[in-house]
Design a protein around this motif. Structure first.
Motif, PDB file in Angstrom:
ATOM      1  N   CYS A 182       4.552  -2.764   7.615  1.00 56.95           N
ATOM      2  CA  CYS A 182       4.021  -1.623   6.872  1.00 56.95           C
ATOM      3  C   CYS A 182       4.874  -0.386   7.192  1.00 56.95           C
ATOM      4  O   CYS A 182       4.999  -0.002   8.357  1.00 56.95           O
ATOM      5  N   LYS A 183       5.442   0.211   6.170  1.00 55.50           N
ATOM      6  CA  LYS A 183       6.376   1.315   6.398  1.00 55.50           C
ATOM      7  C   LYS A 183       5.673   2.606   6.800  1.00 55.50           C
ATOM      8  O   LYS A 183       6.195   3.388   7.590  1.00 55.50           O
ATOM      9  N   GLU A 184       4.506   2.849   6.226  1.00 56.54           N
ATOM     10  CA  GLU A 184       3.813   4.109   6.520  1.00 56.54           C
ATOM     11  C   GLU A 184       2.306   3.867   6.589  1.00 56.54           C
ATOM     12  O   GLU A 184       1.668   3.667   5.555  1.00 56.54           O
ATOM     13  N   TYR A 185       1.768   3.925   7.775  1.00 60.94           N
ATOM     14  CA  TYR A 185       0.326   3.761   7.957  1.00 60.94           C
ATOM     15  C   TYR A 185      -0.370   5.004   7.407  1.00 60.94           C
ATOM     16  O   TYR A 185      -0.024   6.134   7.766  1.00 60.94           O
ATOM     17  N   PRO A 186      -1.355   4.822   6.534  1.00 61.72           N
ATOM     18  CA  PRO A 186      -1.890   5.988   5.790  1.00 61.72           C
ATOM     19  C   PRO A 186      -2.980   6.789   6.482  1.00 61.72           C
ATOM     20  O   PRO A 186      -3.444   7.780   5.920  1.00 61.72           O
TER      21      PRO A 186
END
Length: 262
Positions: free
Chosen positions: A255-259
């Motif tokens: 996952c590139k960017e955990y929201p």
């Protein structure tokens, strides 16, 4: 068994895997060759192959009698491996939070219309929860269940829960899918789910989502504690710790960017 015979169900399983193993040894193979190799009748082999074909595990080469394996078994194996990786990665983070909070930690995934626990670390207090790896629980009354559903479309949530009977474990348990969906909007917005004595009186649970490389929620990670130890200060602290841990796990899953939790 004393008579040397196997139950029909066991025999069917052996035949199924015998066919799968035979198909795995070459790209395609005909019914006659399979029957001869496995010492089964052609009619039996044909019947099993047609069932496997219907289920998507076997394909037929054009109009010929030759059959071959599809990629469905590979997909199953890949999913299993992903969960193994997920558990290994989560274990490190869950043990760190366990040392910090002394409370019970769970990792759960969606399986059909319920959650299934795939990892657990017991509380360091005397209290022991009635949960175990492999046990199922409802989606509608658990914090993990809520984060597993929160980012899905409303129609998808209704489909998943279409055959589920909402059973009131406590006075706080959701009674309808509509009331659950109302809460799911909040869960999506705040980035965490809560079980506020909905599954068991006297027990609170907080959960956050874990994402894969496609930014899909693949699991929920939670901390559970009795209401006597619950405070709003602990709630904020535990959610922050869960988000930080879930972000690290998600990152390692691609996952590139955990929201959440920024």
């Amino acid at each position: 068994m004393t008579n040397g015979k196997q139950p029909e169900s066991v025999s069917s399983v052996l035949k199924t895997f015998g066919i799968l193993q035979a198909l795995s040894t070459q790209k395609d193979i005909g019914i006659s060759e399979l029957a001869q190799r496995l010492m089964m009748s052609k009619s039996t082999v044909y019947r099993f192959l047609q069932t496997m074909k219907t289920m998507g595990y076997v394909s037929q080469e054009g109009e010929s009698e030759n059959y071959s394996l599809t990629l469905k078994l590979f997909e199953l194996g890949s999913t299993a491996l992903e969960y193994v990786d997920l558990v290994d990665l989560a274990d490190i983070e869950m043990r760190r939070i366990s040392d910090l909070t002394l409370e019970a930690l769970h990792l759960g995934a969606l399986d059909g219309d319920s959650i299934i626990y795939i990892h657990k670390i017991d509380s360091k207090y005397n209290l022991r929860m009635q949960s175990r790896v492999g046990r199922r629980n409802p989606l509608y009354s658990t914090a993990i269940g809520k984060v597993l559903l929160a980012e899905r479309e409303e129609d998808d949530v209704k489909r998943i829960l279409s055959d589920v009977e909402f059973t009131k474990s406590t006075e706080r348990t959701h009674e309808t899918i509509e009331s659950l969906i109302d809460e799911l909007h909040t869960v999506r917005e705040v980035g965490f789910g809560e079980d506020n004595e909905e599954q068991e009186v006297g027990l609170r649970c907080l959960a956050v989502p874990v994402y894969d490389r496609f930014n899909n929620v693949v699991a929920g990670m939670s901390v559970s504690l009795p209401t006597i130890r619950f405070t709003e200060e602990k709630k904020a602290e535990y959610i922050a710790e869960l988000h930080a841990a879930a972000a690290r796990i998600s990152h390692k899953l691609g996952c590139k960017e955990y929201p959440h939790g920024k």
